[in-house]
Scaffold this motif. Structure first.
Motif, PDB file in Angstrom:
ATOM      1  N   ALA A 176     -10.515  23.432 -19.110  1.00  0.00           N
ATOM      2  CA  ALA A 176     -10.792  23.330 -17.727  1.00  0.00           C
ATOM      3  C   ALA A 176      -9.342  23.544 -17.094  1.00  0.00           C
ATOM      4  N   ALA A 177      -8.339  22.621 -17.583  1.00  0.00           N
ATOM      5  CA  ALA A 177      -6.970  22.573 -17.108  1.00  0.00           C
ATOM      6  C   ALA A 177      -6.356  24.190 -17.401  1.00  0.00           C
ATOM      7  N   ILE A 178      -6.649  24.761 -18.387  1.00  0.00           N
ATOM      8  CA  ILE A 178      -6.005  26.027 -18.570  1.00  0.00           C
ATOM      9  C   ILE A 178      -6.714  27.017 -17.722  1.00  0.00           C
ATOM     10  N   ALA A 179      -7.791  26.983 -17.580  1.00  0.00           N
ATOM     11  CA  ALA A 179      -8.892  27.663 -16.549  1.00  0.00           C
ATOM     12  C   ALA A 179      -8.077  27.918 -15.114  1.00  0.00           C
ATOM     13  N   LEU A 180      -7.433  26.680 -14.781  1.00  0.00           N
ATOM     14  CA  LEU A 180      -6.684  26.714 -13.449  1.00  0.00           C
ATOM     15  C   LEU A 180      -5.739  27.634 -13.245  1.00  0.00           C
ATOM     16  N   GLY A 181      -5.013  27.778 -14.183  1.00  0.00           N
ATOM     17  CA  GLY A 181      -3.754  28.724 -14.318  1.00  0.00           C
ATOM     18  C   GLY A 181      -3.911  30.267 -14.570  1.00  0.00           C
ATOM     19  N   GLN A 182      -5.332  30.640 -14.817  1.00  0.00           N
ATOM     20  CA  GLN A 182      -5.646  31.924 -14.989  1.00  0.00           C
ATOM     21  C   GLN A 182      -5.874  32.935 -13.961  1.00  0.00           C
ATOM     22  N   ASN A 183      -5.336  34.149 -13.876  1.00  0.00           N
ATOM     23  CA  ASN A 183      -5.629  35.092 -12.719  1.00  0.00           C
ATOM     24  C   ASN A 183      -6.817  35.839 -13.263  1.00  0.00           C
ATOM     25  N   ASP A 184      -6.800  36.340 -14.449  1.00  0.00           N
ATOM     26  CA  ASP A 184      -8.051  37.204 -15.061  1.00  0.00           C
ATOM     27  C   ASP A 184      -9.263  36.431 -14.789  1.00  0.00           C
ATOM     28  N   ILE A 185     -10.276  36.919 -14.071  1.00  0.00           N
ATOM     29  CA  ILE A 185     -11.285  36.584 -13.729  1.00  0.00           C
ATOM     30  C   ILE A 185     -12.209  36.144 -15.064  1.00  0.00           C
ATOM     31  N   LYS A 186     -12.251  37.279 -15.826  1.00  0.00           N
ATOM     32  CA  LYS A 186     -13.005  36.965 -17.211  1.00  0.00           C
ATOM     33  C   LYS A 186     -12.343  35.648 -18.021  1.00  0.00           C
ATOM     34  N   LYS A 187     -11.041  35.613 -17.809  1.00  0.00           N
ATOM     35  CA  LYS A 187     -10.474  34.544 -18.845  1.00  0.00           C
ATOM     36  C   LYS A 187     -10.670  33.120 -18.030  1.00  0.00           C
ATOM     37  N   VAL A 188     -10.682  33.186 -16.811  1.00  0.00           N
ATOM     38  CA  VAL A 188     -11.070  31.906 -16.270  1.00  0.00           C
ATOM     39  C   VAL A 188     -12.480  31.455 -16.585  1.00  0.00           C
ATOM     40  N   LEU A 189     -13.343  32.197 -16.730  1.00  0.00           N
ATOM     41  CA  LEU A 189     -14.868  32.190 -17.116  1.00  0.00           C
ATOM     42  C   LEU A 189     -14.585  31.695 -18.544  1.00  0.00           C
ATOM     43  N   ALA A 190     -13.899  32.414 -19.295  1.00  0.00           N
ATOM     44  CA  ALA A 190     -13.892  31.930 -20.738  1.00  0.00           C
ATOM     45  C   ALA A 190     -13.556  30.540 -21.198  1.00  0.00           C
ATOM     46  N   TYR A 191     -12.349  30.305 -20.457  1.00  0.00           N
ATOM     47  CA  TYR A 191     -11.754  28.791 -20.606  1.00  0.00           C
ATOM     48  C   TYR A 191     -13.091  27.967 -19.930  1.00  0.00           C
ATOM     49  N   SER A 192     -13.658  28.173 -18.898  1.00  0.00           N
ATOM     50  CA  SER A 192     -14.763  27.709 -18.462  1.00  0.00           C
ATOM     51  C   SER A 192     -15.784  27.268 -19.587  1.00  0.00           C
ATOM     52  N   LEU A 244     -11.344  18.953 -21.148  1.00  0.00           N
ATOM     53  CA  LEU A 244     -10.555  18.747 -20.140  1.00  0.00           C
ATOM     54  C   LEU A 244      -9.313  19.775 -20.528  1.00  0.00           C
ATOM     55  N   VAL A 245      -8.953  20.248 -21.742  1.00  0.00           N
ATOM     56  CA  VAL A 245      -7.695  21.135 -22.024  1.00  0.00           C
ATOM     57  C   VAL A 245      -8.287  22.643 -21.334  1.00  0.00           C
ATOM     58  N   PRO A 265       6.817  22.608 -12.922  1.00  0.00           N
ATOM     59  CA  PRO A 265       6.825  23.541 -14.130  1.00  0.00           C
ATOM     60  C   PRO A 265       5.431  23.300 -15.195  1.00  0.00           C
ATOM     61  N   ILE A 266       4.687  22.062 -14.698  1.00  0.00           N
ATOM     62  CA  ILE A 266       3.544  22.266 -15.449  1.00  0.00           C
ATOM     63  C   ILE A 266       2.404  23.080 -15.112  1.00  0.00           C
ATOM     64  N   ALA A 267       2.546  23.615 -14.129  1.00  0.00           N
ATOM     65  CA  ALA A 267       1.577  24.630 -13.522  1.00  0.00           C
ATOM     66  C   ALA A 267       1.949  25.930 -14.516  1.00  0.00           C
ATOM     67  N   ASP A 268       3.073  26.180 -14.889  1.00  0.00           N
ATOM     68  CA  ASP A 268       3.489  27.201 -15.527  1.00  0.00           C
ATOM     69  C   ASP A 268       2.835  27.139 -16.920  1.00  0.00           C
ATOM     70  N   TRP A 269       2.883  25.915 -17.632  1.00  0.00           N
ATOM     71  CA  TRP A 269       2.216  25.716 -18.987  1.00  0.00           C
ATOM     72  C   TRP A 269       0.667  26.131 -18.938  1.00  0.00           C
ATOM     73  N   PHE A 270       0.146  25.911 -17.709  1.00  0.00           N
ATOM     74  CA  PHE A 270      -1.421  26.289 -17.706  1.00  0.00           C
ATOM     75  C   PHE A 270      -1.514  27.834 -17.592  1.00  0.00           C
ATOM     76  N   VAL A 271      -0.455  28.477 -16.846  1.00  0.00           N
ATOM     77  CA  VAL A 271      -0.613  29.696 -16.782  1.00  0.00           C
ATOM     78  C   VAL A 271      -0.298  30.611 -18.269  1.00  0.00           C
ATOM     79  N   LYS A 272       0.640  29.834 -18.913  1.00  0.00           N
ATOM     80  CA  LYS A 272       0.791  30.238 -20.390  1.00  0.00           C
ATOM     81  C   LYS A 272      -0.173  29.641 -21.303  1.00  0.00           C
ATOM     82  N   LYS A 273      -1.357  28.999 -20.803  1.00  0.00           N
ATOM     83  CA  LYS A 273      -2.478  28.747 -22.039  1.00  0.00           C
ATOM     84  C   LYS A 273      -1.610  27.473 -22.807  1.00  0.00           C
ATOM     85  N   LEU A 274      -1.171  26.859 -22.296  1.00  0.00           N
ATOM     86  CA  LEU A 274      -0.431  25.564 -22.957  1.00  0.00           C
ATOM     87  C   LEU A 274       0.611  26.012 -24.257  1.00  0.00           C
TER      88      LEU A 274
END
Lengths: 104, 622, 604
Positions: free
Chosen positions: B292-308, B289-290, B535-544
């Motif tokens: 996947a949630a962090i992946a929502l906020g990432q802009n770097d394509i590889k970071k998204v895939l990493a959290y995935s 869950l966590v 502001p919660i979205a900001d948490w995700f962008v900042k990887k919690l």
């Protein structure tokens, strides 16, 4: 016959003279002479002691020691005088107070 | 046996060749590495085939490590269906990624170093897979970690890459202490490292030992397979070249933890391991869950895939947590296909965009690189679990197993994670391939992926879409039958009802729907999500803020303590204590030096005084 | 064994061959650096070859082999007793190997003073080998102290700016412990006289002495203190970072590689056999101290800014592992400890050697001034990282074999302590990889490619030494070379520098300006003073040269060999350890059967 005790008394006198000379004189050459006096006082005592106990060996140990001491004294004098010369060259004098490098 | 031998040692030879002679034939290094991998893959298939006719016995390569008089740890290969299945996946995916890398690394100054590491990694991974004893498994567990370190830091002149490599190795090391202690503990009681022997003697072990060992092993899993709390190295590991991310940080190495637990399932099947399983279930669900949630906020394509990847590994750990090892391996295999596909397509996009990784600067690429786009979409569908893709079957298998075992809460967590998965997968696809061109640079230089990279993508896409059949039907499919020999697990008691079954497929679709709803409007996406979540979205962008939390609680205090030991402990306390003797000693010295006036006569006088005193003593005593 | 072979005094040859080398350097022109270095390498290689020959003829039964016994000082019963077993052989071979390597590694470091350097190294080798072979405690003590002298001068003459502090600290620490040990040895000999009628210092004789618990306690503590200082165990370790940091490269290599092992060797050879009952009651405490050393050493290493100091602190941590293994006193633990002595010698020796090479090229050892060396010297960096991983204990390399055996042994005694010790493994990765990240990886820094002074740093050291010598009179007496420079006085730095450059480095031919700069920079202003200098030469970013590679090659092979195929080495150490443990257990168990409460159980 001179009693042995006289020999020891004279040896004691000479030894004391040498020792006092060492202590009160500052000239290294005189200090050396004092040392020589002490050597000879000791030699005299050896001879006296040799006479005291002639039964100990054919040639008494006391007599035998005398030439050794004389040889040592001669050698010491040679080395010592050489040192005095060296000291004169290094410090320009023969005063014992010039040698204070052992000061703590 | 020969086939297994060739499969393992061809990459080794390739690594040696590229390591020592590759610099003389730089242009060839990639092709040679890929050829070697092809040989390895063929050997794996051959071994697979031979084993199906007559089982290949375990065999010893060399006698390594005499622990004491009674036991010597050997480098011994255990060939069974589990290791063979893994080996085929590793060599197959590995081969495709090697081929892809030929194209990807073509501008690199020293590709031979890259291919040498990559080949050596495959060697280590295969040795890990075939390990017959825990010590050997640990050796290559560390070996793959080392290659991961070197490959993450491949562009060592980038400070981020060097730091990421170090972080990966150290976080893995923290987990590895668990592995070491588990091995030691087992050895203390069984006097062996041999996995089969330990598995047979599980019943005779103290339940407390089982509980401790399983927990310690799981600590190792959290390191290697990037679970909470040790998962933060994996996103950072994206500093490495993209094929590395695909091979090591998606398909193979990070799944070593799953494999290790499955390999030692006898320990985990013991009733005393129930607590460890519970921990695994909770940690797996939370990680899924966590991440996947962090992946929502990432802009770097590889970071998204990493959290995935972290999230999907969480799903696998959930499966382990309910004792469904085959389901975990099933998801491991399908995930290897679709996640390496995703990474490679991302790599192709990055390659095409000339090292641009920020998705907000992409957009509309489908027109420029339609085939790549198709591949990425195929991978994303499998990731989300779109019905009939491979990911659908394997994730469904896990979620339904969790539900059947009665862990409704974990199941619900998994469903929520699936919604997020659908959303971020859609986001990746949309931001990359659809909408407007958002980069400040003109799009003219963007080109379709060259064939040497595209063909592996297509092959992987076929598997990502179609590989699900090996796990159907649930509980008795090809994979279940095949692994029956190697893995003992309790069959699931019941089937899901239709309603429950629907519940497991719908979340992914909801995620996709939401994603399409947001992103198909064509605007830049980030603000819209932010406006809803605040502001919660900001948490995700900042990887919690997890890196910051670790820095605050662990890294900084450790450095402070280290400084304390060095300056306070060593220099102030210990040396200070010793130096405190100095004043007293020197006081004595200063007092006594006055006696040494340096006058010869003074020395003589003290000499005389001594002589007189001695004489007096003798006379008085005498 | 062939009787004709056993007639040869192999062990005396091992001890005295290096001394013959010292003589040879003295008799030849010891101001000629090439000649004396060559003589040094020839004689140390000959010693190494002798060691290798010993491997062939040596019967590994666990008993002392190739014994030599001669009367030495008959009036006090001291004998010239030598003997070798697997443990000694491993350490002697390590000593011989590291001497050759450090001589090879500092080939052009000391210019005119090479002769003195070589003589010191060879006499150090002789002393250390003597320590590892002596079976008479007085003889052991003499070698133990004799080896201090060359080490004192190695640091004091060839070291860094704070070398007087470091070398004095080193000698004072060691002397403090070893004098207590001397007293204990005398006491033991005395008790032997009381009980058997003759004075004797032979280990085998003293083992028979029956001591009252109080006396045994005191004597054992004296031995323990001497050895623990040498190891060094926490909290007696603070001399180590200073000595290592200030020592020249070769000195660090020998210090870390061999000298520290004298402590652990002494424990195994003398402390355990002489005082089994007492030591058995100490063991839990000693294991605790070892674990503290592991973690504490690793933490201090984390805080260091100087590469050499970091490696020195890591030695404290690694030696903690060794003592943890020894004090677990199980078959596996002590075996691991013994092997780890060898491993630590190889890995840490290599790391010090390479730290020296990095310093030569960049003229700095400060981590934050370095960076990106992988770019400018790829081969050196690769090998450096390789040895770092060996030190971290990566499976497949040598460090792992020892560490794992130690943990197997320690785990069977205390699970908690072992768990804490694994923290040291994590921290080991942290400080070494962090150092690698900052020194080897990352963007190139000025320190890496274009050092500010940019001169072959072989000169740097020589110059620094000369210049400082000019200032410090206490040192000028040590050697002719120094006297010569002291004559020049300190007014003419440039002149002194040139003299060195011409003698030692004629083949490099640098600009004189560079030397002059170096002289000044090293004198006291610190290296930053000249950061604006544009003196740059081509030698700065050269990679490993052939000589350096040859020096490192045996260590690389050793790391891989022990890592991949440790069985032969383990087999060498196993029989003697078995014997020591068996004797220990026999005595402890005997003592336990008596009604005494303080016998700790020793495991098999």
């Amino acid at each position: 016959m001179i009693p042995v005790s006289h020999v020891f008394i004279i040896a004691g006198f000479i030894f004391t003279i040498g020792m006092v000379g060492i202590f009160i004189r500052r000239n290294l050459l005189v200090v050396f002479m004092g040392i020589e006096l002490m050597f000879n006082a000791a030699n005299l005592a050896f001879v006296g002691a040799g006479r005291m106990h002639p039964e100990l060996s054919v040639i008494s140990d006391g007599f035998a020691s005398v030439p050794f001491v004389m040889a040592v004294a001669a050698a010491e004098a040679a080395v010592g005088l050489a040192l005095v010369v060296a000291m004169y060259r290094a410090t320009g004098g023969t005063d014992t107070d010039l040698l204070r490098s052992m000061k703590g | 046996m020969t086939a297994v031998f060739f499969m393992i040692f061809l990459p080794f030879v390739g690594a040696l060749y590229n390591g020592f002679f590759g610099m003389y034939f730089r242009k060839l290094s990639g092709s040679i590495a890929a050829t070697v991998m092809f040989g390895s893959f063929i050997s794996a298939l051959a071994a697979f085939y031979i084993n199906s006719i007559a089982p290949i016995p375990s065999f010893t390569l060399w006698s390594w490590f005499p622990i004491n008089d009674s036991y010597t740890a050997d480098i011994r290969l255990l060939v069974d269906h589990l290791s063979l299945a893994m080996a085929v996946m590793v060599t197959g995916v590995g081969f495709l990624i090697h081929v892809f890398s030929i194209g990807y690394m073509d501008h690199e100054a020293s590709p031979e170093r890259f291919f040498s590491y990559l080949n050596f990694f495959v060697f280590c991974m295969l040795m890990l897979v075939f390990s017959a004893n825990l010590l050997m498994m640990f050796v290559f567990w560390e070996g793959v970690g080392l290659m991961s370190y070197l490959l993450i830091g491949f562009w060592y002149y980038k400070p981020e890459a060097a730091a990421a490599g170090k972080k990966a190795f150290i976080m893995n090391r923290i987990g590895d202490t668990g592995f070491v202690l588990a091995i030691l503990w087992l050895f203390y009681h069984t006097q062996t490292f041999d996995i089969t022997v330990i598995s047979q003697s599980v019943q005779s072990l103290d339940p407390f030992v089982i509980q401790g060992v399983t927990l310690l092993l799981f600590l190792a899993v959290t390191g290697k397979s990037a679970q909470i709390p040790l998962f933060t190295w994996l996103p950072d590991a994206m500093e490495g070249p993209t094929p590395v991310s695909a091979l090591i940080h998606a398909a193979t190495m990070v799944t070593a933890g799953i494999y290790m637990v499955t390999r030692n399932h006898a320990l985990f099947n013991h009733p005393a391991a129930a607590f460890a399983l519970q921990v695994m279930l909770v940690v797996g669900a939370l990680t899924a869950l966590v991440a996947a949630a962090i992946a929502l906020g990432q802009n770097d394509i590889k970071k998204v895939l990493a959290y995935s990847t972290v999230s999907q590994l969480g799903f696998m750990v959930m499966a382990l947590g309910v004792g469904c090892y085959v389901q975990a391996i099933f998801h491991l295999l399908t995930h290897a296909c679709f996640k390496s596909l995703l990474f490679l397509t991302a790599g192709a996009v990055i390659h095409g965009m000339h090292q641009e990784q920020d998705m907000t600067k992409m957009g509309g690429l489908a027109k420029k690189m339609p085939l790549t786009a198709a591949c990425l979409i195929a991978g994303a569908l499998a990731l989300v679990g779109f019905p009939l893709t491979s990911g659908y079957f394997s994730k469904d298998a896990i979620l339904s197993a969790v539900l059947i075992k009665g862990h409704t809460f974990a199941w619900a967590t998994g469903l929520l994670a699936a919604v997020f998965t659908g959303f971020y997968a859609t986001r990746v696809v949309w931001l990359t391939f659809f909408g407007e061109w958002r980069s400040p640079h003109p799009p003219e230089h963007v080109h379709e992926t060259p064939w040497v990279m595209l063909v592996p993508l297509m092959i992987l896409a076929v598997f990502a879409l179609g590989a699900g059949f090996i796990g159907r039907p649930e509980g008795s499919g090809i994979l279940y039958k095949f692994l029956e020999e190697a893995v003992t697990q309790n069959a699931l008691a019941e089937q899901l009802s239709n309603a429950q079954w629907l519940m497991t497929i719908i979340p992914g679709l909801i995620g996709i729907g939401l994603g399409l709803f947001f992103y198909s409007r064509g605007q830049s996406p980030q603000p819209m999500v932010s406006s809803i979540l605040g502001p919660i979205a900001d948490w995700f962008v900042k990887k919690l803020y997890i890196d910051e939390i670790y820095a605050f609680f662990f890294v900084v205090p450790t450095k402070k303590i280290a400084d304390g030991c060095s300056y306070l402990g060593d220099q102030l306390l210990l040396d200070g204590f010793l130096n405190s003797w100095y004043p007293m000693t020197s006081l004595w010295g200063r007092a006594l030096r006055r006696l040494h006036s340096g006058y010869i006569q003074a020395s003589l006088a003290s000499f005389l005084a001594g002589a007189v005193a001695l004489l007096a003593y003798i006379l008085v005593r005498g | 064994m062939d009787s004709s072979l056993s007639a040869i005094p192999w062990l005396s040859a091992l001890i005295f061959l290096p001394l013959v080398g010292v003589l040879a350097v003295l008799l030849s022109d010891h101001r000629n650096p090439r000649a004396s270095q060559a003589i040094g390498i020839v004689f140390s290689s000959a010693t190494l070859l002798l060691c290798i020959a010993l491997f062939k003829i040596f019967p590994n039964t666990g008993e002392m082999a190739l014994k030599e016994a001669h009367s030495w000082i008959p009036s006090i019963g001291a004998k010239y007793l030598l003997g070798i077993d697997g443990i000694s052989l491993i350490l002697v071979a390590l000593t011989a190997l590291l001497t050759v390597i450090s001589l090879l590694g500092s080939w052009d470091e000391f210019g005119e003073r090479s002769g003195i350097f070589v003589m010191l190294m060879l006499s150090l080798e002789s002393g250390v080998i003597g320590v590892f072979l002596a079976l008479d405690l007085l003889l052991f003590y003499i070698f133990w102290e004799a080896m201090l002298i060359p080490m004192y001068f190695l640091i004091g003459l060839f070291g860094g700016p704070k070398r007087f502090y470091a070398t004095t600290k080193f000698v004072l620490f060691t002397l403090f412990g070893s004098l207590l040990m001397l007293l204990a040895i005398a006491a033991l000999a005395n008790f032997h006289q009381q009980q058997f009628g003759t004075l004797s210092f032979a280990l085998a004789d003293l083992m028979k002495v029956d001591l009252s618990p109080e006396i045994a306690n005191i004597c054992c503590f004296a031995f323990l203190l001497a050895f623990a200082i040498k190891v060094p165990m926490w909290p007696l370790h603070t001399w180590l970072p200073d000595a290592h940091t200030e020592a020249p490269t070769a000195g660090s290599v020998m210090l870390a590689g061999v000298l520290l092992k004298m402590g652990t060797y002494g424990m195994l050879r003398f402390m355990f056999p002489l005082f089994p009952i007492v030591i058995s009651t100490y063991l839990p405490w000693l294991m605790g101290f070892s674990v503290v050393a592991i973690v504490y050493g690793a933490l201090t290493a984390l805080a260091q800014e100087d590469i050499k100091r970091l490696i020195a602190c890591s030695s404290v941590s690694h030696m903690g592992f060794i003592t943890l293994g020894l004090f677990s006193f199980t078959a596996e633990g002590s075996l691991g400890g013994t092997i780890q002595m060898l491993n630590h010698g190889i890995s840490t020796g290599a790391l010090f050697l390479m730290a020296g090479m990095i310093y030569h090229r960049t003229n700095t050892r400060i981590i934050k001034d370095l960076g990106g060396l992988a770019k400018s010297m790829p081969i050196l960096s690769t090998i450096f990282v390789f040895f770092c991983f060996s030190s971290i204990g990566l499976p497949g390399l040598n460090g792992f074999v020892g560490e794992f055996l130690i943990m197997v042994g320690a785990f069977s005694v205390s699970k908690v302590l072992t768990a804490v010790a694994t923290l040291g493994i994590v921290l080991g990765a942290v400080y070494l990889l962090w150092m690698v990240e900052r020194v080897i990886f990352g963007p190139l820094k000025a320190g890496g490619t274009t050092p500010r002074h940019g001169v072959n740093p072989g000169n740097v050291n020589a110059n620094a030494n000369v210049n400082v010598n000019g200032h410090e009179h206490g040192q000028a007496d040590f050697s002719h070379a120094d006297l010569g420079h002291a004559d020049h006085g300190h007014a003419d730095l440039g002149h002194a520098d040139l003299g060195h450059a011409d003698l030692g480095h004629a083949d490099h031919g640098h600009a004189d300006l560079g030397h002059a700069d170096l002289g000044h920079a090293d004198l006291g202003h610190g290296s930053d003073h000249y950061s604006g200098s544009d003196v740059v030469t081509r030698t700065a970013d050269r990679d490993l040269n052939f000589r350096e590679f040859v020096a490192l090659l045996p260590l690389i092979v050793g790391v891989l060999y022990i890592g991949l195929h440790p069985a032969p080495v383990l087999d060498l150490a196993r029989p003697p350890l078995k014997k020591i443990i068996a004797e220990y257990n026999l005595k402890v168990n005997q003592n336990k059967s008596l009604p005494q409460p303080n016998g700790e159980e020793g495991r098999k």
